[in-house]
Design an enzyme around this catalytic site. Structure first.
Site, PDB file in Angstrom:
ATOM      1  N   ASP A 111      -4.842   7.749  -5.717  1.00 18.71           N
ATOM      2  CA  ASP A 111      -5.661   9.095  -5.476  1.00 18.71           C
ATOM      3  C   ASP A 111      -4.688  10.163  -5.196  1.00 18.71           C
ATOM      4  O   ASP A 111      -4.977  11.500  -5.223  1.00 18.71           O
ATOM      5  CB  ASP A 111      -6.637   9.347  -4.769  1.00 18.71           C
ATOM      6  CG  ASP A 111      -6.747   8.463  -3.452  1.00 18.71           C
ATOM      7  OD1 ASP A 111      -5.564   8.931  -2.741  1.00 18.71           O
ATOM      8  OD2 ASP A 111      -7.521   7.811  -2.927  1.00 18.71           O
ATOM      9  N   HIS A 126       0.127   0.590  -6.477  1.00 24.38           N
ATOM     10  CA  HIS A 126      -0.658   0.662  -7.967  1.00 24.38           C
ATOM     11  C   HIS A 126      -0.354   2.168  -8.570  1.00 24.38           C
ATOM     12  O   HIS A 126      -0.857   2.480  -9.420  1.00 24.38           O
ATOM     13  CB  HIS A 126      -2.140   0.512  -7.706  1.00 24.38           C
ATOM     14  CG  HIS A 126      -2.596  -0.847  -7.291  1.00 24.38           C
ATOM     15  ND1 HIS A 126      -3.574  -1.264  -6.337  1.00 24.38           N
ATOM     16  CD2 HIS A 126      -1.705  -1.815  -7.254  1.00 24.38           C
ATOM     17  CE1 HIS A 126      -3.375  -2.196  -5.967  1.00 24.38           C
ATOM     18  NE2 HIS A 126      -2.534  -2.828  -6.527  1.00 24.38           N
ATOM     19  N   CYS A 137       8.139  10.667 -25.878  1.00 27.10           N
ATOM     20  CA  CYS A 137       9.691  11.335 -25.484  1.00 27.10           C
ATOM     21  C   CYS A 137       9.758  11.145 -23.901  1.00 27.10           C
ATOM     22  O   CYS A 137       9.027  10.790 -23.190  1.00 27.10           O
ATOM     23  CB  CYS A 137       9.594  12.822 -26.118  1.00 27.10           C
ATOM     24  SG  CYS A 137       8.747  14.163 -24.885  1.00 27.10           S
ATOM     25  N   SER A 205      -9.628  -4.343   3.364  1.00 22.58           N
ATOM     26  CA  SER A 205     -10.321  -5.621   3.870  1.00 22.58           C
ATOM     27  C   SER A 205      -9.399  -6.634   3.754  1.00 22.58           C
ATOM     28  O   SER A 205      -9.557  -7.822   3.941  1.00 22.58           O
ATOM     29  CB  SER A 205     -11.630  -6.006   3.179  1.00 22.58           C
ATOM     30  OG  SER A 205     -11.264  -6.024   1.655  1.00 22.58           O
TER      31      SER A 205
HETATM   32 ZN   LIG Z   1       6.578  14.072 -25.321  1.00 22.00          ZN
END
Ligand SMILES: [Zn+2]
Length: 261
Positions: A111, A126, A137, A205
């Site tokens: 986030d 991640h 591109c 956890s």
């Molecule tokens: Zn592009």
């Protein structure tokens, strides 16, 4: 004989932070949900309530064939998340870094709330929605993309909800790690953890790789602050605090005398 999990008060935690030579912080999903980020997999998570197939939404193969499903999910996610702000804990970590108290943050969260809070040294295992690249591109890259930016880009796209490159019209892919892609910067994260004196684990956890293996690489003290079960066995120099993150961090910041904006 099995050891009992030991807890720690906020004053003792603050003292360890103050006296340590090198502090690294590992953050997980609990920090995101504390900010109000919608859960994906839980009973009320987006995958369930909006009937998404979790194996396909973040599948890199599926995205390359057809990015529509991913962007439908992202559209739902952003419309629920665009006004979300960093929590007290995010802001406190940024202030701690500014005071020279922490060396860096390693997160599993996508986030980008650590960036938004102003933290500089952040490893996102991640990836995150904070930056994005054009799949066609090399000129359409995006950086500093907030949730509000994504929400706006999705709504105003010519191929809505698919976000396209302003240069070539190709599909933009956020730098989130999809299933089928490698975790980012794991070796750097492992090196940071193994050389720090104190590892603070917040809102995880520790059930899922890669975060599950990192605390085991720490040679110094490990403090886990998480509500609920933690998949790390008790041991020497390991402390477990089962408390609300923001409440706990308010106490720690106060003990340290660090002002959090
Ligand atoms: Zn592009």
């Amino acid at each position: 004989m099995s050891q009992l999990a030991r807890s720690l008060g906020s004053g003792e935690c603050a003292e360890l932070i103050r006296s340590t030579g090198s502090l690294v912080v590992l953050t997980g999903a609990g920090l995101s949900t504390a900010a109000g980020i919608p859960d994906f997999r839980g009973p009320n998570g987006l995958y369930v309530t909006r009937k998404y197939n979790p194996d396909l939404v973040f599948s890199i193969d599926h995205f390359r064939r057809d990015p529509l499903l991913f962007y439908q999910f992202t559209q739902d996610f952003m419309s629920l998340s665009k006004d979300i702000r960093p929590t007290f804990t995010h802001r406190a970590l940024s202030s701690f870094e500014e005071c020279g108290l922490i060396d860096g943050i390693i997160t599993q969260n996508i986030d980008a709330l650590h960036h938004l809070a102003g933290s500089r040294r952040v490893i996102e295992l991640h990836g995150s929605y904070w930056s994005a690249t054009c799949t066609s591109c090399q000129r359409g890259d995006v950086s500093g993309a907030t949730f509000a930016w994504w929400d706006n880009a999705i709504q105003n796209s010519m191929r809505a909800p698919i976000v396209c490159c302003p240069v070539c019209g190709g599909v933009i892919k956020p730098d989130v790690v999809f299933f089928g892609e490698a975790v980012k910067d794991f070796e750097e994260a492992a090196a940071m953890v193994s050389r720090c004196d104190l590892l603070l684990v917040l809102g995880s956890s520790l059930a899922v790789y890669p975060a599950a293996v990192l605390p085991k690489m720490a040679s110094g003290t490990v403090i886990v602050v998480n509500q609920g079960e933690v998949m790390l066995p008790p041991g020497r120099g390991r402390y477990f605090i089962d408390q609300d993150l923001n409440e706990f961090f308010q106490e720690v910041a106060e003990e340290l005398g660090v002002e959090v904006p």
